[in-house]
Design an enzyme around this catalytic site. Sequence first.
Site, short mmCIF file in Angstrom:
data_model
loop_
_atom_site.label_atom_id
_atom_site.label_comp_id
_atom_site.label_asym_id
_atom_site.label_seq_id
_atom_site.Cartn_x
_atom_site.Cartn_y
_atom_site.Cartn_z
N PRO A 441 0.64 -1.20 -0.27
CA PRO A 441 0.12 0.38 0.38
C PRO A 441 0.83 1.46 0.18
CG PRO A 441 -0.48 -1.51 1.79
CD PRO A 441 0.17 -2.06 1.21
N PRO A 442 0.20 2.59 -0.65
CA PRO A 442 1.40 3.66 -0.23
C PRO A 442 1.35 4.19 1.07
CG PRO A 442 -1.23 4.04 -1.81
CD PRO A 442 -1.35 2.90 -0.97
N THR A 444 3.91 2.78 2.88
CA THR A 444 4.89 2.10 3.43
C THR A 444 6.91 1.16 2.86
OG1 THR A 444 4.24 0.35 1.26
CG2 THR A 444 2.89 -0.09 3.70
N GLY A 445 7.24 2.35 2.83
CA GLY A 445 7.93 2.84 2.06
C GLY A 445 9.16 2.16 1.51
N LYS A 446 8.40 1.25 0.29
CA LYS A 446 8.68 0.79 -0.69
C LYS A 446 9.84 2.11 -2.22
CE LYS A 446 5.13 0.86 -2.99
NZ LYS A 446 4.22 1.96 -2.00
N SER A 788 -13.40 -13.56 -0.91
CA SER A 788 -13.07 -13.58 0.19
C SER A 788 -13.53 -14.01 1.42
CB SER A 788 -11.99 -12.43 0.33
OG SER A 788 -10.52 -12.49 -0.04
N LYS A 825 -5.26 -8.72 5.01
CA LYS A 825 -6.40 -8.72 5.75
C LYS A 825 -6.71 -8.68 7.32
CE LYS A 825 -8.32 -11.31 2.45
NZ LYS A 825 -8.73 -12.31 1.27
#
Length: 893
Positions: A441-442, A444-446, A788, A825
């Site tokens: 996700p945006p 998160t430190g990628k 799900s 999740k």
Amino acid sequence: MAASKLPVLPLPHPTILLPGSRITLPVTNKVGEAFVELIEQSDVLPVVAAVPVASDTNHTDLANYATAARILRLVRPPGRNSRQSYLLTLHGLTRVQLLTPYVPDPDNAFVPWDVQYLPSSKEVPSRNVVDTFKNSALRLLDRLARDSGKQIRRDGYNKISGMLEDVTDARAAWMADILVGTVNASFADKLAILGTNDAEARLTLATEIFTRLVSISEVSTKIATQVEESVYKQQKEHFLRQQLAAIHKELQSLSSSSPGNLIDGRSSSSELDDDEQHEADDMADLKRRIEAMEPGSEERKMGVREWRRLKRIPQGSVENGVIRSYLEWLTAIPWPNSALEPPRALQDKSFLTAARAQLDSDHFGLEKIKKRLIEYLAVVRLKEMNAERERAAVAGTTSSPPAEAEQKTDAAEGAPAKAPVPNPRLVRKSVKGPILLFVGPPGTGKTSLGQSVAKALDRPFQRISLGGVRDEGEIRGHRRTYVASGPGLIVQAMRKAGRCDPVLLLDEIDKIGGSNFHGDPSAALLEVLDPEQNHTFNDHYINVPIDLSQVLFICTANTLETISGPLLDRCEIVQLSGYTYDEKMHIARRFLLPKQLNANGMDADHVQLTEPALMTIATQYTREAGVRSLERAIGAVVRYKAVEWAECVDAERENQDNEQKTKPKEYSPVVEESQLEAILGIARWDAEEREREERRGVVYGLVVMGQGEGGILPVETTAVPGAGRLKLTGSLGEVIKESGEIALSWVKTHAYDLLITNSRAEDPLRVPELIDIHLHLPAGAQKKDGPSVRICLPFDWGACSDEHCDDWRDHAPGRVTPVGGIKEKVLGAHRAGITKVILPWANRKDVEHDVAMEIRSVMEFVFVRTVNEALVAAFGKNTLGWRNGPVLLESRL
């Protein structure tokens, strides 16, 4: 004046007939035959209303004004040739106004229309207006006569000038119509003249039109003169340069200069002016860079070939600039050769320790990602150690003398002398760079992980943003045959890095454009990201194979769904699922708070966030996988305290200036939890949010959202009077719709066993009364699909039964068959305050391996194999009464 009827003739765009003017235009055979019939029926030459139109096809958009025109001549095509058109000549008489909008009739060529003849203006224009009009018209005719290349047209303009000088003031407006219809005026100008009935206003408008046309003509003449002078200057310069080159060639043959002189044919720099000296220096520098390339390589051969072409082309030509730009790009690319030295960080014995410290100082948590990066760095270090031993061994063998003795012996025996063996080039061998794909996700430190890897490797770092790239040429470059061509983003990043082994971050690879008429940019990345092919990457502009095998590519993406399969197969996927609350607290203390203090001009002593306040910000004001919203919330707190601190400092200075002894307002740097509502407003997620959902028929499923964040999805079900049908709402996909149908079928099948009905033949939706089941998934504007939440749906049978449901506030069932994204999740359920999660038995290893211990210690996980086990876990043991005992059924939902 009284209204009259005239046949309407729409003129083809942009033709406009003004009173006093004549035009000849072709008309179709149908219109021509209608004209013939009209002439035969009239005793005199008929009159029609010539109406201008705004386009060739839209005849409904007509002007309000038209011209009553007399038919002077109609030429019939010879031999009744249907392919040729009639030629019609019209003479404009006077202005008329259409009383109603004209609607074309496709069946009739002419339709009589109500028109009104406009009376001529009886007032004579003022002398000043007439003189101004004549001067502007004479000036325009004089300009047109000089610019015209034909004697006939010049005579015609002179004749009109004579008529203009003799015209009276009363006839000046009539002359304005003739002149505007004669000169090259625009459609809008002619339409404005047609719609102006007042004589003086028409003269003023004609004066403006003539003045504008004169200005345009003068500018066009000036530009044409400048272009001719420029062409003549270029031809003259080319001729002189050719002579200068011949003189230099003769001087070179007579001089004793060496053949390897960089400035060909020049005896000394004193003979050149400043511009030529700079040009010579640039060419010399370009030649030195070509000579520095590895001998025998493809890039050197291409450079030499293009250099020879450049020397033969004059400097003023366009091709000269194209070749020079290409050579500058070719020589600026860091080509791998023996001169490449290993980074100093790899030579350090504490390399891995320093790399771990670098990663730990830049990022908190992310242990699996750090482990993979340390593995890569360890392999790089081992390869460098092996290369050092090989270089030492080669250096020891090349200095031994037996080779020289062997050559002397062969020469003494009369054998052909062997060519001297050159010293082997000590090319550094390095590990091929893997293709790491950080997915998460945006926030998160990628991206920052790539910067940390570059620092640990002591390599240059370059970021390439691929979001919105829709042209294949942006990746592979454009060929030199195109205008303003250039290399692609990969080559540009290599040039900025200055080395052949940088760390290139391909950001937002999931948002790259798909196939279109510009090509497929995602397919162009296949060669770049393939370790078996990128050692010969071909950029269309450079057109020389470029070695990308030493580059460490790091890709980032928010989701894998939009990435093509072949591109995804070339990458090593590293998942970044998000942070727990404990990790967010550490990140906020170590990174976010100091960063915001520095950005807002504050110190650590000015703002002190308590632990309860920081936890409240993380839990009630932000709920995301990353930390960007948390950073924004902390920034808002820091800015609020910055305002208080600034006001306190200003009040203290004001008291000092005014020598007042009033006690200034005290400033408290501590931010308590009770102050957050005044600073950040009402909490977005409060602790009582889910307590409002304590009712039967509401369950929560676990989902992974579009940006890779985990979350909960409430499923609401209610029974209403109806006709025994199922109603699904909430912007659902086909999979969830099918799941609702299957869940209802499962409930109907086991309704008798679950004591809902008294016989197996009864339908629970029709006995004892007809009801409808309404299944709703909130957030209707958000598209929802996927498997799900399938197992959630059968649990809503309590909505149509009298059995008591257990408290569902802290339960979130999954489906019985295995699902993916367990960590995302579970983190989403933890952020939402869920304390009990029902998951498939096959996913128990995912929980043990991926979910942090701090989350497992506060949440209860129930792993089920069958639907019966899921029902027992949800409602409690012995809560549901089975008529024939429990039924073990393997779920296929």
